[in-house]
Design a protein around this motif. Structure first.
Motif, PDB file in Angstrom:
ATOM      1  N   GLN A   2      -1.013  11.383   7.108  1.00 38.24           N
ATOM      2  CA  GLN A   2      -0.655  10.486   8.199  1.00 38.24           C
ATOM      3  C   GLN A   2      -0.267   9.119   7.609  1.00 38.24           C
ATOM      4  O   GLN A   2      -1.010   8.562   6.791  1.00 38.24           O
ATOM      5  CB  GLN A   2      -1.837  10.302   9.151  1.00 38.24           C
ATOM      6  N   PRO A   3       0.855   8.549   8.017  1.00 39.02           N
ATOM      7  CA  PRO A   3       1.279   7.247   7.475  1.00 39.02           C
ATOM      8  C   PRO A   3       0.568   6.089   8.179  1.00 39.02           C
ATOM      9  O   PRO A   3       1.179   5.286   8.889  1.00 39.02           O
ATOM     10  CB  PRO A   3       2.785   7.241   7.756  1.00 39.02           C
ATOM     11  N   THR A   4      -0.727   6.004   7.980  1.00 37.96           N
ATOM     12  CA  THR A   4      -1.495   4.970   8.677  1.00 37.96           C
ATOM     13  C   THR A   4      -1.085   3.565   8.245  1.00 37.96           C
ATOM     14  O   THR A   4      -1.246   2.618   9.012  1.00 37.96           O
ATOM     15  CB  THR A   4      -3.000   5.177   8.445  1.00 37.96           C
ATOM     16  N   MET A  18      -8.454   6.877  11.378  1.00 33.43           N
ATOM     17  CA  MET A  18      -7.549   7.941  10.965  1.00 33.43           C
ATOM     18  C   MET A  18      -7.445   8.058   9.452  1.00 33.43           C
ATOM     19  O   MET A  18      -6.872   9.022   8.940  1.00 33.43           O
ATOM     20  CB  MET A  18      -6.147   7.669  11.544  1.00 33.43           C
ATOM     21  N   ARG A  19      -7.973   7.065   8.735  1.00 33.96           N
ATOM     22  CA  ARG A  19      -7.814   7.035   7.287  1.00 33.96           C
ATOM     23  C   ARG A  19      -8.858   7.880   6.580  1.00 33.96           C
ATOM     24  O   ARG A  19      -9.947   8.122   7.101  1.00 33.96           O
ATOM     25  CB  ARG A  19      -7.866   5.585   6.780  1.00 33.96           C
ATOM     26  N   THR A  20      -8.526   8.300   5.365  1.00 33.50           N
ATOM     27  CA  THR A  20      -9.459   9.072   4.545  1.00 33.50           C
ATOM     28  C   THR A  20      -9.871   8.326   3.288  1.00 33.50           C
ATOM     29  O   THR A  20     -10.612   8.865   2.469  1.00 33.50           O
ATOM     30  CB  THR A  20      -8.828  10.420   4.142  1.00 33.50           C
ATOM     31  N   ASP A  21      -9.385   7.093   3.138  1.00 35.54           N
ATOM     32  CA  ASP A  21      -9.720   6.308   1.938  1.00 35.54           C
ATOM     33  C   ASP A  21     -10.489   5.051   2.307  1.00 35.54           C
ATOM     34  O   ASP A  21     -10.431   4.039   1.610  1.00 35.54           O
ATOM     35  CB  ASP A  21      -8.454   5.949   1.159  1.00 35.54           C
ATOM     36  N   SER A  22     -11.222   5.106   3.415  1.00 37.60           N
ATOM     37  CA  SER A  22     -11.941   3.934   3.903  1.00 37.60           C
ATOM     38  C   SER A  22     -13.121   3.576   3.005  1.00 37.60           C
ATOM     39  O   SER A  22     -13.764   4.449   2.405  1.00 37.60           O
ATOM     40  CB  SER A  22     -12.451   4.182   5.331  1.00 37.60           C
ATOM     41  N   LEU A  23     -13.423   2.281   2.963  1.00 36.86           N
ATOM     42  CA  LEU A  23     -14.675   1.839   2.368  1.00 36.86           C
ATOM     43  C   LEU A  23     -15.797   2.213   3.331  1.00 36.86           C
ATOM     44  O   LEU A  23     -15.671   2.036   4.545  1.00 36.86           O
ATOM     45  CB  LEU A  23     -14.652   0.327   2.139  1.00 36.86           C
ATOM     46  N   MET A  24     -16.890   2.715   2.787  1.00 36.56           N
ATOM     47  CA  MET A  24     -17.952   3.277   3.631  1.00 36.56           C
ATOM     48  C   MET A  24     -19.298   2.623   3.351  1.00 36.56           C
ATOM     49  O   MET A  24     -19.560   2.142   2.245  1.00 36.56           O
ATOM     50  CB  MET A  24     -18.077   4.782   3.395  1.00 36.56           C
ATOM     51  N   ALA A  83      -3.950   3.560   1.646  1.00 41.46           N
ATOM     52  CA  ALA A  83      -4.085   3.348   3.084  1.00 41.46           C
ATOM     53  C   ALA A  83      -3.438   4.480   3.870  1.00 41.46           C
ATOM     54  O   ALA A  83      -2.759   4.256   4.869  1.00 41.46           O
ATOM     55  CB  ALA A  83      -3.475   1.994   3.495  1.00 41.46           C
ATOM     56  N   PHE A  84      -3.668   5.706   3.418  1.00 39.13           N
ATOM     57  CA  PHE A  84      -3.099   6.872   4.084  1.00 39.13           C
ATOM     58  C   PHE A  84      -4.146   7.540   4.975  1.00 39.13           C
ATOM     59  O   PHE A  84      -5.346   7.244   4.902  1.00 39.13           O
ATOM     60  CB  PHE A  84      -2.576   7.879   3.067  1.00 39.13           C
ATOM     61  N   ASN A  86       0.831  -1.208   0.000  1.00 34.62           N
ATOM     62  CA  ASN A  86       0.000   0.000   0.000  1.00 34.62           C
ATOM     63  C   ASN A  86       0.861   1.253   0.000  1.00 34.62           C
ATOM     64  O   ASN A  86       0.536   2.256  -0.647  1.00 34.62           O
ATOM     65  CB  ASN A  86      -0.916   0.019   1.219  1.00 34.62           C
ATOM     66  N   PHE A  87       1.956   1.209   0.730  1.00 35.58           N
ATOM     67  CA  PHE A  87       2.889   2.336   0.765  1.00 35.58           C
ATOM     68  C   PHE A  87       3.402   2.660  -0.633  1.00 35.58           C
ATOM     69  O   PHE A  87       3.436   3.827  -1.049  1.00 35.58           O
ATOM     70  CB  PHE A  87       4.052   1.988   1.695  1.00 35.58           C
ATOM     71  N   MET A  88       3.793   1.629  -1.380  1.00 33.48           N
ATOM     72  CA  MET A  88       4.320   1.852  -2.730  1.00 33.48           C
ATOM     73  C   MET A  88       3.256   2.419  -3.656  1.00 33.48           C
ATOM     74  O   MET A  88       3.555   3.206  -4.565  1.00 33.48           O
ATOM     75  CB  MET A  88       4.879   0.555  -3.306  1.00 33.48           C
ATOM     76  N   ASN A  89       2.000   2.052  -3.429  1.00 27.96           N
ATOM     77  CA  ASN A  89       0.906   2.547  -4.259  1.00 27.96           C
ATOM     78  C   ASN A  89       0.292   3.842  -3.719  1.00 27.96           C
ATOM     79  O   ASN A  89      -0.669   4.350  -4.276  1.00 27.96           O
ATOM     80  CB  ASN A  89      -0.211   1.498  -4.361  1.00 27.96           C
TER      81      ASN A  89
END
Length: 280
Positions: free
Chosen positions: A177-179, A227-233, A146-147, A140-143
């Motif tokens: 944030q590096p979640t 803390m994430r902003t890309d969560s599935l909702m 999950a931030f 996820n970090f490379m892509n």
């Protein structure tokens, strides 16, 4: 995925028209290491290595399919208009909980067919799966996935993390944030604790190493997901992973207590596979 100036290239190498992504390399490496460690522990618990290899060969495709399907279902508003992107897992977009559901179904039916205690197999798998999840977060970090929420450069520098991580966290014009890192550390710490305590006599009944994994992972995931902003909702107010984490956390604790009270004669984890007593 957001590739900006200073960001790492998510493509490791190109073989003609084929692009090999770091995401896939990292995930594959985590699976190989997890398999190796599971086989080592399985031998100690009298589970044949061939059975573990066979189970993993079945589990991997189901885990991948369920992981992608889980993600696509909760992002259907996008994928319904981009059907050609449904199989594009090389760009990310798989869900850990989906993969665990798929793999868990394979473990259940495989063990029933092979006369292997399901809980024991889950105990062997739990810690190494947790380790693989921790490693996989670097995919996820490379892509740049999950931030977390927007933060400052100063905040990241105060974490005393390497500069390449700081730069990779510059996403959509702001530092994040590096979640992914928080969860990776949480997972690896849980793995270390589980493998450190699971061989202590009189501590774990069969099934309780796995339940410890469930409780540990879901507890950390609940807070990190917030803390994430890309969560599935679900709608605009319920984070899917937070809801599932809460269910798993409390469910794991209740199941542990119920099994201890109602099934006091359950074998200990260290007793291993009593259906295969000849294997040392």
């Amino acid at each position: 995925m957001n590739l900006l100036v200073g960001a790492l290239n998510p493509i490791a190498l190109k073989l003609g028209p084929i692009e090999v992504h770091w995401y896939g390399i990292i995930i594959a490496s985590a699976v190989v290491l997890a398999t190796f460690l599971a086989v080592q522990e399985g031998n100690k618990r009298r589970i044949d290595s061939d059975d573990i290899y066979d189970m993993i060969l079945w589990a991997l495709p189901f885990a991948l399919i369920f992981a992608r399907a889980y993600y696509v279902i909760f992002e259907w508003s996008y994928y319904s208009k981009h059907l050609d992107q449904i199989i594009a897992i090389w760009d990310g977009g798989i869900a850990i909980y989906g993969s665990l559901i798929g793999a868990g179904l394979v473990v259940f039916f495989f063990c029933r067919a092979k006369w292997i205690p399901v809980w024991l197999m889950l105990d062997v798998a739990g810690p190494v799966v947790l380790m693989a999840q921790g490693i996989g977060r670097w995919g996820n970090f490379m892509n740049q996935e999950a931030f977390g929420r927007i933060t400052s450069l100063q905040f990241l520098q105060n974490l005393h993390i390497p500069n390449f991580i700081v730069q990779q966290m510059f996403i959509d014009g702001a530092y994040r944030q590096p979640t992914f890192l928080y969860e990776s550390i949480w997972d690896i710490l849980g793995f270390i604790l589980l493998i450190s305590f699971r061989h202590r006599k009189g501590l774990f009944k069969q099934g309780e190493v796995f339940l410890s994994y469930v409780i540990w992972y879901s507890f950390g995931r609940f807070f990190i997901e917030g803390m994430r902003t890309d969560s599935l909702m679900i709608g605009n107010f319920i984070r899917v992973s937070q809801l599932l984490s809460a269910i798993l956390f409390f469910g794991g604790i209740v199941l542990w207590a119920v099994r201890r009270k109602r099934m006091p004669d359950n074998p200990w984890y260290l007793d291993g596979n009593e259906l295969n007593p000849q294997k040392s």
